[in-house]
Write a protein that holds these residues in place. Structure first.
Motif, short mmCIF file in Angstrom:
data_model
loop_
_atom_site.label_atom_id
_atom_site.label_comp_id
_atom_site.label_asym_id
_atom_site.label_seq_id
_atom_site.Cartn_x
_atom_site.Cartn_y
_atom_site.Cartn_z
N GLU A 1 -9.59 5.74 3.50
CA GLU A 1 -8.42 5.26 2.76
C GLU A 1 -8.25 3.75 2.92
N LEU A 2 -8.45 3.26 4.14
CA LEU A 2 -8.30 1.83 4.40
C LEU A 2 -9.34 1.02 3.61
N ALA A 3 -10.57 1.51 3.57
CA ALA A 3 -11.62 0.82 2.84
C ALA A 3 -11.32 0.78 1.35
N ARG B 1 -8.93 10.00 14.67
CA ARG B 1 -9.72 9.07 13.86
C ARG B 1 -8.86 8.32 12.84
N LYS B 2 -7.67 8.00 13.25
CA LYS B 2 -6.74 7.25 12.39
C LYS B 2 -6.51 5.87 13.01
N TYR B 3 -6.37 4.89 12.14
CA TYR B 3 -6.11 3.51 12.55
C TYR B 3 -4.66 3.16 12.22
N PRO B 4 -4.07 2.23 12.98
CA PRO B 4 -2.74 1.75 12.58
C PRO B 4 -2.89 1.01 11.24
N THR B 5 -2.28 1.51 10.21
CA THR B 5 -2.53 1.07 8.84
C THR B 5 -2.27 -0.41 8.64
N GLN B 6 -1.10 -0.89 9.01
CA GLN B 6 -0.75 -2.28 8.72
C GLN B 6 -1.68 -3.25 9.43
N ARG B 7 -1.92 -3.01 10.71
CA ARG B 7 -2.82 -3.88 11.48
C ARG B 7 -4.23 -3.85 10.93
N ALA B 8 -4.70 -2.67 10.59
CA ALA B 8 -6.06 -2.51 10.08
C ALA B 8 -6.21 -3.22 8.74
N LEU B 9 -5.23 -3.07 7.86
CA LEU B 9 -5.32 -3.73 6.55
C LEU B 9 -5.26 -5.24 6.68
N GLU B 10 -4.46 -5.75 7.61
CA GLU B 10 -4.41 -7.20 7.83
C GLU B 10 -5.78 -7.72 8.25
N ALA B 11 -6.44 -7.00 9.15
CA ALA B 11 -7.77 -7.40 9.59
C ALA B 11 -8.77 -7.32 8.44
N LEU B 12 -8.73 -6.24 7.69
CA LEU B 12 -9.68 -6.07 6.58
C LEU B 12 -9.50 -7.15 5.52
N TYR B 13 -8.25 -7.45 5.17
CA TYR B 13 -8.01 -8.50 4.17
C TYR B 13 -8.38 -9.88 4.71
N ALA B 14 -8.14 -10.11 6.00
CA ALA B 14 -8.48 -11.41 6.58
C ALA B 14 -9.98 -11.64 6.51
N PHE B 15 -10.76 -10.64 6.89
CA PHE B 15 -12.21 -10.80 6.85
C PHE B 15 -12.71 -10.87 5.42
N HIS C 1 0.85 -1.19 0.00
CA HIS C 1 0.00 0.00 0.00
C HIS C 1 0.89 1.23 0.00
N ASP C 2 0.27 2.36 -0.28
CA ASP C 2 1.04 3.61 -0.26
C ASP C 2 0.49 4.56 0.80
N LEU C 3 -0.04 4.00 1.88
CA LEU C 3 -0.59 4.80 2.97
C LEU C 3 0.49 5.06 4.03
N GLU C 4 0.23 6.04 4.84
CA GLU C 4 1.15 6.33 5.94
C GLU C 4 0.93 5.33 7.06
#
Length: 176
Positions: free
Chosen positions: A14-16, A41-55, A4-7
């Motif tokens: 952005e995560l969605a 209102r910011k999420y930790p990017t790597q952890r959040a993306l791992e959860a989103l992709y897992a689900f 990803h190219d997120l911070e």
């Protein structure tokens, strides 16, 4: 590692977009995975993306596995297991609701109620037919064969008519 190219921290929109999910679905998944956002209102990017992709991938991977596609030896992490467990629980809840609606609409009846009604029906029919000889014996004395046949036909018809009245066996009313 997810490309990803997120911070380091990113907002839900952005995560969605990166995960290819709707914003409300992404928020729901992050809430279920108990990934909290900070005061900005910011999420930790790597952890959040791992959860989103897992689900997101859990339902797809289970569908692929059922269809014989994909790699069955691929490791499943705890997020995929959680997603699969939640999907199973949702299916069970949906099935339970379907059954409850079927009962309320009168399309489904409890097995115990059917067994009770059937037992009542058979009991009433048996008692009606077994009681015929004792009730009919005095009426048959001294009659010819045609008269006896008519009397027995009428008695059997009455017994079967009483047994075929569903209110009698559903309510457990004994024969007359």
């Amino acid at each position: 590692m997810i490309e990803h190219d997120l911070e380091a921290e990113a907002g839900i929109t952005e995560l969605a977009e990166v995960a290819g999910l709707s914003r409300p679905r992404a928020k729901q998944i992050l809430d279920v995975a108990q990934i909290k956002r900070d005061k900005y209102r910011k999420y930790p990017t790597q952890r959040a993306l791992e959860a989103l992709y897992a689900f997101k991938d859990a339902s797809r991977s289970s569908g692929h596995a059922l269809a014989g596609l994909g790699n069955p030896d691929a490791p499943r992490d705890h997020m995929q297991a959680l997603a699969a467990a939640r999907a199973t629980a949702e299916n069970a809840r949906a099935r339970k609701l379907e059954l409850e609606v079927g009962v309320k609409e009168g399309k489904l009846i409890a097995r115990a109620d059917i067994e009770t009604a059937a037992l009542n029906f058979v009991t009433i029919l048996r008692n009606s037919l077994l009681g015929l000889p004792s009730r009919m014996c005095t009426q048959l004395v001294g009659r010819d064969a045609d008269a006896i046949e008519r009397i027995l036909d009428d008695a059997i018809s009455d017994a079967l008519s009483h047994a075929s009245d569903s209110d009698n066996y559903l309510l457990g009313i004994d024969p007359p």
